[in-house]
Design a protein around this motif. Structure first.
Motif, PDB file in Angstrom:
ATOM      1  N   ASN A  66      14.276  23.739  20.058  1.00 38.89           N
ATOM      2  CA  ASN A  66      15.585  24.207  19.607  1.00 38.89           C
ATOM      3  C   ASN A  66      15.937  25.547  20.260  1.00 38.89           C
ATOM      4  OD1 ASN A  66      16.357  22.146  17.511  1.00 38.89           O
ATOM      5  ND2 ASN A  66      14.382  22.791  16.697  1.00 38.89           N
TER       6      ASN A  66
ATOM      7  N   ASN B 288      10.508  11.134  13.364  1.00 41.62           N
ATOM      8  CA  ASN B 288       9.967  12.043  12.343  1.00 41.62           C
ATOM      9  C   ASN B 288       8.852  12.934  12.883  1.00 41.62           C
ATOM     10  OD1 ASN B 288      11.650  11.011  10.213  1.00 41.62           O
ATOM     11  ND2 ASN B 288      10.308   9.201  10.150  1.00 41.62           N
ATOM     12  N   ARG B 289       9.074  13.459  14.074  1.00 41.60           N
ATOM     13  CA  ARG B 289       8.138  14.404  14.676  1.00 41.60           C
ATOM     14  C   ARG B 289       8.750  15.805  14.678  1.00 41.60           C
ATOM     15  NH1 ARG B 289       2.927  12.545  15.230  1.00 41.60           N
ATOM     16  NH2 ARG B 289       2.784  10.657  16.514  1.00 41.60           N
ATOM     17  N   PRO B 290       7.918  16.857  14.592  1.00 37.51           N
ATOM     18  CA  PRO B 290       8.438  18.215  14.779  1.00 37.51           C
ATOM     19  C   PRO B 290       9.059  18.364  16.161  1.00 37.51           C
ATOM     20  CG  PRO B 290       6.221  18.262  13.843  1.00 37.51           C
ATOM     21  CD  PRO B 290       6.482  16.846  14.246  1.00 37.51           C
ATOM     22  N   THR B 291      10.084  19.167  16.273  1.00 35.62           N
ATOM     23  CA  THR B 291      10.796  19.306  17.544  1.00 35.62           C
ATOM     24  C   THR B 291      10.177  20.429  18.376  1.00 35.62           C
ATOM     25  OG1 THR B 291      12.427  20.683  16.416  1.00 35.62           O
ATOM     26  CG2 THR B 291      12.958  18.358  16.704  1.00 35.62           C
TER      27      THR B 291
ATOM     28  N   ILE C 269      15.074  16.397  21.656  1.00 33.66           N
ATOM     29  CA  ILE C 269      15.104  16.820  20.247  1.00 33.66           C
ATOM     30  C   ILE C 269      15.529  15.661  19.355  1.00 33.66           C
ATOM     31  CG2 ILE C 269      16.298  18.295  18.580  1.00 33.66           C
ATOM     32  CD1 ILE C 269      16.421  20.453  20.763  1.00 33.66           C
ATOM     33  N   ASP C 270      16.589  14.976  19.748  1.00 33.66           N
ATOM     34  CA  ASP C 270      17.084  13.840  18.957  1.00 33.66           C
ATOM     35  C   ASP C 270      16.032  12.736  18.875  1.00 33.66           C
ATOM     36  OD1 ASP C 270      19.453  15.179  18.619  1.00 33.66           O
ATOM     37  OD2 ASP C 270      20.527  14.090  20.199  1.00 33.66           O
TER      38      ASP C 270
ATOM     39  N   LYS D 265      18.411  18.324  24.508  1.00 29.59           N
ATOM     40  CA  LYS D 265      19.041  17.769  23.294  1.00 29.59           C
ATOM     41  C   LYS D 265      18.594  16.327  23.077  1.00 29.59           C
ATOM     42  CE  LYS D 265      22.111  17.797  19.892  1.00 29.59           C
ATOM     43  NZ  LYS D 265      22.139  16.402  19.481  1.00 29.59           N
TER      44      LYS D 265
ATOM     45  N   LYS E  33      13.248  13.775  16.426  1.00 27.32           N
ATOM     46  CA  LYS E  33      13.748  13.660  15.054  1.00 27.32           C
ATOM     47  C   LYS E  33      13.784  12.202  14.609  1.00 27.32           C
ATOM     48  CE  LYS E  33      16.663  17.821  14.836  1.00 27.32           C
ATOM     49  NZ  LYS E  33      18.061  18.332  14.752  1.00 27.32           N
ATOM     50  N   SER E  34      14.128  11.309  15.532  1.00 20.87           N
ATOM     51  CA  SER E  34      14.266   9.891  15.181  1.00 20.87           C
ATOM     52  C   SER E  34      12.934   9.255  14.811  1.00 20.87           C
ATOM     53  CB  SER E  34      14.897   9.115  16.341  1.00 20.87           C
ATOM     54  OG  SER E  34      13.994   8.983  17.422  1.00 20.87           O
TER      55      SER E  34
END
Length: 657
Positions: A460, A485-488, A478-479, A475, A482-483
């Motif tokens: 981020n 369920n992992r830390p970014t 990151i998306d 980006k 998140k999809s």
């Protein structure tokens, strides 16, 4: 634990490690006051070492500061990813993935893996100006601290602080970043171990001099030129950069021969003419004129235009038979001159039909590898690596310019044996881990293990500081994280790559190898926890259980097991001491939890007496959980009796903070 380390770090100076070695091997060169007699040292070594006064060394701003960092111990703790590590594929794995700063990671690894790593491969930041490298460190030295520790004036101390605190991508900053990491990495290597370092034009000269300084110029093995890209971006108006470099250094000079590619004749290219294929040489059915050795034109099986197929030197010839089933020869080995001599003999030429000679290349074994790496030795480009990585992530470009597994496999197989450890402390996209799995799956004899360290860079923050196409790529990553369920953070890109690659390799090869890995996170204690540690009163009768809650018993145990040399795969046994849980491994018993009573001491003593194989010689206490004086006194009074028993044990009791 942390307080103990901070106290030791406070007294560290830049040459502590070197002085310790000198005191161990040359104690006679030190006087009572601790001063070092250089003349006596010269006398001690002058028979075997040529002493010169010539000076040639690498100097850069902050070099002494970098040496100081080598001497300091890490104050981070090792937290196991319990949920991940208890999965069936991971619980017995010997592979390790560490999320944390690699300077801390190397300091932790040295406690358990010193002199045990056969091969290190790293792909550090190239400091190109566009790769995101900026040096910042976490140390909060003041100007007066550096003046005292480094023996520098106020102006130089401030220049060093500016370099370390304000962020820099200068050559000095990059060298300062790399120096302590390479110094620590060297200590991991076995005496016959090697390190491979990928680099490009921007820092290759500095890296070579830096490695000469760290490993010794005599331990430079060589430099490979890797054909990295068929279509690199044309960033230069003068030259298109298709080549990157791999430097190699050995821990100590040795006679080990690198096992490279197989030998081929110049006329038997390994790509266009695969090795060991059978080829037929068909000679003309009629006699032709040819020039003999004496220059006289003679009649024979072939003429001045020689035979229709080119023969290779040093062949294994398996001759067939002619149509009349007259055996020409059974099987023999001839060089080209020998074959031509035989063909000149008229007794061999009185054959009315075609003579067919089948041959194949001899198996010459491996030769030392060439210093150019490309497809001819089975190594692909970064474009190829990028496509394969994207395939694992359903077409998503998660990492720019990953190294191909074929490159790493080609390098590590010069030196590794079946059970060796491979370390990569710039873990990146996880290429080294996938390489080890590929290598193990391709051979029944190999059981290589990997240890990767990767900084958990906050994507981020990277996104905020990026622009243009890079911002779009970050980006997307990151998306994606998140999809699922992992830390970014960047380390989870590597973790996910390893998991996906292991599944793919397992499906394709059906191999029964170690496809899992243990995951650990390096954490700096929160300031609130450090404050509680600082104000804790050892003489108080009241322990502070909240400090253990802050750290976690599993973190303390994992950190201590590694600290005591048991590594990151040690599984301590839980011991029930009349309701109190202790942790036992080999020669150590760890008492971490609070509420340890006299009844628990008695239960411990009874275990020593009743269980034949229960023989921990070191009892380690987490000081914040105990009233140190009363507990240690109880333990000492009860356990010293074991000196007079059949086990004849002398128990060491140690309290750590």
């Amino acid at each position: 634990m942390i307080k103990d380390i901070e106290a030791k770090n406070e007294s560290k100076s830049i040459c502590d490690k070197e002085i310790a070695v000198l005191k161990e091997y040359f104690p006679a060169c030190f006087s009572k006051d601790g001063s070092f007699d250089i003349e006596r040292f010269k006398e001690a070594i002058n028979e075997k070492v040529d002493i010169t006064k010539e000076g040639y060394e690498l100097k850069f701003l902050g070099k002494d500061y970098a040496k100081l960092l080598v001497s300091l111990d890490t104050t981070t703790v090792i937290t196991p990813n319990k949920k991940h590590n208890e999965l069936p594929e991971n619980k017995d794995s010997k592979n390790v993935y560490i999320s944390g700063d690699n300077l801390d990671g190397l300091q932790h690894l040295l406690k358990s893996y010193s002199n045990e790593v056969k091969c290190i491969y790293i792909d550090p930041p190239y400091n190109t100006g566009s790769d995101g490298f900026v040096y910042n460190d976490k140390f909060s030295f003041k100007s007066e601290d550096l003046q005292r520790k480094l023996s520098v004036d106020e102006d130089e101390a401030q220049r060093i602080l500016d370099l370390t605190n304000k962020g820099s991508a200068s050559h000095s900053a990059w060298l300062l970043f790399m120096y302590p990491r390479l110094q620590l990495a060297r200590e991991l290597l076995t005496m016959d171990g090697v390190i491979f370092l990928s680099i490009d034009d921007n820092e290759v000269a500095n890296l070579k001099r830096l490695c000469d300084d760290v490993f010794g110029a005599e331990n430079f093995v060589g430099q490979w030129n890797w054909f990295k890209s068929a279509t690199p971006p044309n960033l230069s108006k003068k030259i298109k950069k298709n080549i990157e470099y791999v430097l190699c250094y050995q821990r100590r000079e040795n006679d080990i021969k690198f096992q490279g590619i197989r030998k081929y004749s110049s006329s038997d290219d390994p790509i266009t003419k695969p090795q060991n294929t059978i080829k037929d040489l068909i000679f003309p059915p009629k006699t032709l004129n040819f020039s003999g050795k004496d220059g006289v034109i003679k009649t024979g099986i072939y003429g001045t235009d020689k035979y229709p197929n080119e023969l290779l030197n040093d062949l294994t010839i398996s001759c067939g038979t002619n149509e009349n089933e007259v055996a020409f020869r059974n099987k023999f080995t001839w060089t080209q001159p020998k074959l031509e001599d035989e063909l000149e003999k008229e007794t061999r030429m009185n054959l009315s039909k075609n003579l067919v000679i089948s041959y194949k290349k001899a198996d010459y074994g491996a030769e030392v590898p060439p210093n150019f790496i490309n497809e001819k030795v089975g190594v692909t480009t970064t474009e190829n690596a990028g496509r394969k990585l994207a395939e694992l992530f359903n077409g998503l470009n998660v990492f720019d310019y990953p190294k191909p597994t074929s490159l790493i496999q080609y390098l590590i197989n010069f030196i590794v044996d079946e059970d060796d450890i491979i370390v990569d402390f710039f873990g990146g996209s996880g290429s080294t881990a996938e390489t080890v799995m590929i290598d193990n799956a391709s051979s029944e004899d190999k059981n290589l293990k990997y240890i990767l360290v990767q900084l958990p860079e906050d994507l981020n923050e990277t996104y905020k500081n990026s622009s243009g196409q890079k911002k779009t790529k970050v980006k997307a990553v990151i998306d994606f994280l998140k999809s699922i369920n992992r830390p970014t953070t960047l380390d989870y890109v590597g973790i996910e790559r390893i998991i996906r690659a292991s599944k793919k390799i397992k499906e394709e090869t059906k191999a029964d190898i170690d496809f899992g890995f243990k995951h650990y996170i390096l954490n700096e204690p929160e300031q609130n926890t450090l404050d509680k540690c600082e104000t804790f009163d050892k003489a108080s009768l009241i322990p502070d259980g909240s400090i253990l809650e802050d750290f976690g018993a599993e973190t303390v145990l994992t950190t201590w097991l590694n600290y005591d040399g048991y590594g990151l795969n040690a599984n301590a046994q839980e011991i029930d001491l009349n309701g109190y849980t202790g942790y036992y491994y080999d020669k150590h018993l760890y008492l971490i939890n609070p509420d340890f009573t006299k009844e628990n001491v008695v239960a411990l003593f009874e275990k020593y007496e009743a269980i034949r194989d229960f023989n921990p010689e070191n009892v380690i206490l987490f000081g914040y959980s105990f009233n140190e004086w009363s507990v240690t006194e109880m333990l000492e009074q009860n356990l010293k009796i074991l000196n007079d028993t059949e086990k004849n044990l002398k128990i060491n009791i140690n309290v750590r903070y």
